[in-house]
Design an enzyme around this catalytic site. Structure first.
Site, PDB file in Angstrom:
ATOM      1  N   HIS A   1       7.013 -18.901  17.746  1.00 17.87           N
ATOM      2  CA  HIS A   1       7.047 -18.083  16.529  1.00 17.87           C
ATOM      3  C   HIS A   1       6.032 -18.495  15.464  1.00 17.87           C
ATOM      4  CE1 HIS A   1      10.679 -16.709  18.488  1.00 17.87           C
ATOM      5  NE2 HIS A   1      10.628 -15.653  17.708  1.00 17.87           N
TER       6      HIS A   1
ATOM      7  N   ALA B   1       0.837  -1.208   0.000  1.00 19.35           N
ATOM      8  CA  ALA B   1       0.000   0.000   0.000  1.00 19.35           C
ATOM      9  C   ALA B   1       0.872   1.258   0.000  1.00 19.35           C
ATOM     10  CB  ALA B   1      -0.913  -0.014   1.229  1.00 19.35           C
TER      11      ALA B   1
ATOM     12  N   MET C   1       2.553 -15.673  22.767  1.00 16.64           N
ATOM     13  CA  MET C   1       3.507 -14.552  22.811  1.00 16.64           C
ATOM     14  C   MET C   1       2.865 -13.311  23.402  1.00 16.64           C
ATOM     15  SD  MET C   1       5.920 -14.534  19.476  1.00 16.64           S
ATOM     16  CE  MET C   1       7.465 -15.427  19.482  1.00 16.64           C
ATOM     17  N   GLY C   2       3.656 -12.275  23.544  1.00 18.79           N
ATOM     18  CA  GLY C   2       3.120 -11.017  24.050  1.00 18.79           C
ATOM     19  C   GLY C   2       4.116 -10.287  24.931  1.00 18.79           C
TER      20      GLY C   2
ATOM     21  N   ASP D   1       1.905  -8.086  19.052  1.00 21.48           N
ATOM     22  CA  ASP D   1       1.589  -7.899  20.480  1.00 21.48           C
ATOM     23  C   ASP D   1       0.399  -6.979  20.768  1.00 21.48           C
ATOM     24  OD1 ASP D   1       3.716  -9.526  20.911  1.00 21.48           O
ATOM     25  OD2 ASP D   1       5.031  -8.005  21.756  1.00 21.48           O
TER      26      ASP D   1
ATOM     27  N   GLN E   1       3.140 -18.091  15.817  1.00 20.63           N
ATOM     28  CA  GLN E   1       2.190 -16.965  15.874  1.00 20.63           C
ATOM     29  C   GLN E   1       2.631 -15.773  15.036  1.00 20.63           C
ATOM     30  OE1 GLN E   1       0.947 -16.734  20.405  1.00 20.63           O
ATOM     31  NE2 GLN E   1       2.926 -17.689  20.136  1.00 20.63           N
TER      32      GLN E   1
ATOM     33  N   ARG F   1       2.550   1.691  -3.531  1.00 17.05           N
ATOM     34  CA  ARG F   1       1.604   2.062  -4.603  1.00 17.05           C
ATOM     35  C   ARG F   1       1.024   3.459  -4.368  1.00 17.05           C
ATOM     36  NH1 ARG F   1      -0.491  -3.558  -6.952  1.00 17.05           N
ATOM     37  NH2 ARG F   1       1.593  -4.199  -7.619  1.00 17.05           N
TER      38      ARG F   1
ATOM     39  N   LYS G   1     -14.192 -32.082  36.381  1.00 19.15           N
ATOM     40  CA  LYS G   1     -14.010 -31.631  35.005  1.00 19.15           C
ATOM     41  C   LYS G   1     -12.949 -32.483  34.342  1.00 19.15           C
ATOM     42  CE  LYS G   1     -14.803 -27.500  32.743  1.00 19.15           C
ATOM     43  NZ  LYS G   1     -14.280 -26.352  32.178  1.00 19.15           N
TER      44      LYS G   1
HETATM   45  O1  F6P Z   1       7.356  -8.212  19.521  1.00 18.52           O
HETATM   46  C1  F6P Z   1       6.767  -9.340  19.018  1.00 18.52           C
HETATM   47  C2  F6P Z   1       7.297 -10.590  19.659  1.00 18.52           C
HETATM   48  O2  F6P Z   1       6.848 -11.690  18.909  1.00 18.52           O
HETATM   49  C3  F6P Z   1       6.946 -10.768  21.145  1.00 18.52           C
HETATM   50  O3  F6P Z   1       5.649 -11.270  21.320  1.00 18.52           O
HETATM   51  C4  F6P Z   1       8.024 -11.719  21.584  1.00 18.52           C
HETATM   52  O4  F6P Z   1       8.253 -11.609  22.961  1.00 18.52           O
HETATM   53  C5  F6P Z   1       9.210 -11.261  20.813  1.00 18.52           C
HETATM   54  O5  F6P Z   1       8.709 -10.613  19.655  1.00 18.52           O
HETATM   55  C6  F6P Z   1      10.161 -12.336  20.383  1.00 18.52           C
HETATM   56  O6  F6P Z   1      11.220 -11.733  19.730  1.00 18.52           O
HETATM   57  P1  F6P Z   1      12.335 -12.503  18.910  1.00 18.52           P
HETATM   58  O7  F6P Z   1      11.692 -13.051  17.671  1.00 18.52           O
HETATM   59  O8  F6P Z   1      13.338 -11.459  18.602  1.00 18.52           O
HETATM   60  O9  F6P Z   1      12.829 -13.599  19.787  1.00 18.52           O
END
Ligand code: F6P
Length: 322
Positions: free
Chosen positions: A252, A22, A170-171, A128, A254, A25, A214
């Site tokens: 990763h 985007a 992640m986060g 994140d 994610q 372009r 459960k």
């Molecule tokens: O900032 C995004 C993120 O995926 C975080 O969720 C995670 O803690 C970090 O990057 C991991 O970083 P790297 O790929 O450098 O290990």
């Protein structure tokens, strides 16, 4: 403004390519030349610039990752590193910059603007979702969908074996991904870095579960200082030795994959708006989408202000895990 540059920096996120497309372009539409800086701030320091045209961004809207590569640059944090970067920006006759990334990217862009005055607009790209000034960041929707699909699969085996699964998402320092994935994945509890009382709540749930037999449970745990899923699992096992516990770290996975429609649309709108803002004289700020409307926030504010978590999710999880 005759020529601008675009780069991606920090952790990549699905939708970055749609955003680059985007940006390129829109620049071409406005008859502006556009360069790509390969490898984020590292590429700026090492003079890794390429010319981009409409064809360079063909067939990338659906691709995860970033065609411009990314990095977390330590050198750009130094005065000497930024000086080298500025020399290269000058030699390529760049009048403005669009950077796609998260907190670290914005911090660098803000400092660079203060030092050298090159107008720069940021686009929020991180799975994140922890950036102030936008409801969602690019890649967040894809990441939570990826994690949700993984949890759906884990559910099958958790159910078959009557097991407790602690699934780590992640986060880094924030629980946005965990909260969303917890709701979408039907988790019984969510542990996030912001809440230190989480573990006590977790123990309550399993004390309650003892009485109602459960068969299996899914707990979503955010990575972070508390040690993530492995640490939580060992505490849980200590307290409830009878539980059959497993942990899965999604990691990763994610960060990759084809972006969802929602991420592609967000990336496209933000990328287009970033270029047009630059052409209108914007210079030290980032673009975001709040309530489906484009907003601009200074780099300083975006980095320093706290983006509140959707706390209502806690109440929901408590009620639904009866
Ligand atoms: O900032 C995004 C993120 O995926 C975080 O969720 C995670 O803690 C970090 O990057 C991991 O970083 P790297 O790929 O450098 O290990």
């Amino acid at each position: 403004m005759k020529k601008i540059a675009v780069f991606t920096s920090g952790g990549d996120s699905p939708g970055m390519n749609a955003c680059i497309r985007a940006i390129v372009r829109t620049a071409i539409y406005h008859k502006i030349k556009i360069a790509g800086i390969v490898g984020g701030y590292e590429g700026m320091i090492n003079n890794n610039f390429i010319n981009l045209d409409a064809a360079s961004v063909a067939n990338i809207i659906q691709r995860g990752g970033t065609i411009l590569k990314s990095s977390r640059s330590e050198e750009f944090k130094t005065v000497e590193g930024r000086k080298k970067a500025y020399e290269n920006i000058k030699s390529h006759k760049i009048d403005g910059i669009v950077c796609i990334g998260g907190n670290g990217t914005y911090t660098g862009a803000g400092v660079f603007f203060e030092e050298y005055g090159i107008p720069s607009i940021g686009v929020p790209g991180t799975i994140d979702n922890d950036l102030f000034g936008t409801d969602h960041t690019i890649g967040y929707d894809t990441a939570i969908n990826t994690a949700m699909e993984a949890i759906d699969k884990i559910r099958d085996t958790a159910d078959s074996h009557n097991r407790v699964f602690l699934v780590e998402v992640m986060g880094r320092d924030t629980g946005f991904i965990a909260l969303a994935v917890g709701v979408a994945g039907g988790a019984e509890a969510i542990l996030i870095p912001e809440d230190q009382k989480d573990e006590a709540k977790l123990f309550d749930i399993f004390t309650r579960n003892k009485n109602r037999r459960k068969s299996f449970s899914i707990i979503v745990v955010s990575e972070g200082e508390h040690g993530g899923a492995i640490n939580a699992a060992s505490k849980l096992k200590e307290k409830f030795p009878e539980l059959d516990i497993r942990t899965t770290i999604l990691g990763h996975i994610q960060r990759g994959g084809s972006p969802t429609a929602r991420d592609r649309i967000l990336s496209t709108r933000l990328g287009l708006s970033a270029v047009e803002r630059l052409l209108e004289g914007g210079k030290n700020e980032c673009v975001g989408m709040i309530n489906n409307t484009i907003h601009f926030t200074s780099f300083k504010e975006a980095v320093e202000k706290y983006k509140p978590l959707p706390e209502y999710i806690y109440g929901m999880i408590d009620k639904l895990s009866v």
